[in-house]
Motif scaffolding. Structure first.
Motif: not given
Length: 126
Positions: A46-56, A81-83, A89-90, A117-126
């Motif tokens: 899913y390398r190509e799809e991962l390049a479009t991800v904006t939310l982690v 998060v994709f679609k 993933m990790v 990584y310039q376009r990714v927004c990270f959301i954390t939870a614990n």
């Protein structure tokens, strides 16, 4: 003779499966503080799809941690998060949760997850 061939086939299959799974010790200042896992088949597929991800999403749990070794404190999951669907993933088992540990962890994650990584927004939870 048949069992010998069968054993060799099974051994080769197991080695093939094992080598596709990323596993690395997380070492900070010469001390092992955790281990990181990732399914590299999924990452490569899913390398190509991962390049479009904006939310982690990054989620840590403190209750679902193996008892051995006893110094483990956290099980961390990094999900893309994709679609509108979350895909883990990790994974990381951590024995320490300092800024240094997280910095070392994300250095490794950046090397194995091909995100923009310039376009990714990270959301954390614990």
């Amino acid at each position: 003779m048949v069992f010998g061939k069968l054993f060799q086939i099974i051994k080769n299959l197991i080695l093939k499966i094992i080598t596709r799974f990323f596993q690395q010790a997380l070492v900070v200042n010469g001390r092992s503080v955790g281990v990181i896992f990732a399914n590299m088949d999924a990452v490569n597929k899913y390398r190509e799809e991962l390049a479009t991800v904006t939310l982690v999403g990054i989620d840590g749990t403190f209750k679902t941690v193996p008892r051995v070794p006893a110094d483990l404190k956290c099980f961390l999951t990094i999900q893309v998060v994709f679609k509108s669907v979350s895909f883990p993933m990790v994974y990381a088992l951590l024995g320490s949760m300092t800024e240094e540990v997280y910095a070392a962890l994300f250095d490794i994650v950046r090397n194995i997850l091909p995100l923009n990584y310039q376009r990714v927004c990270f959301i954390t939870a614990n």
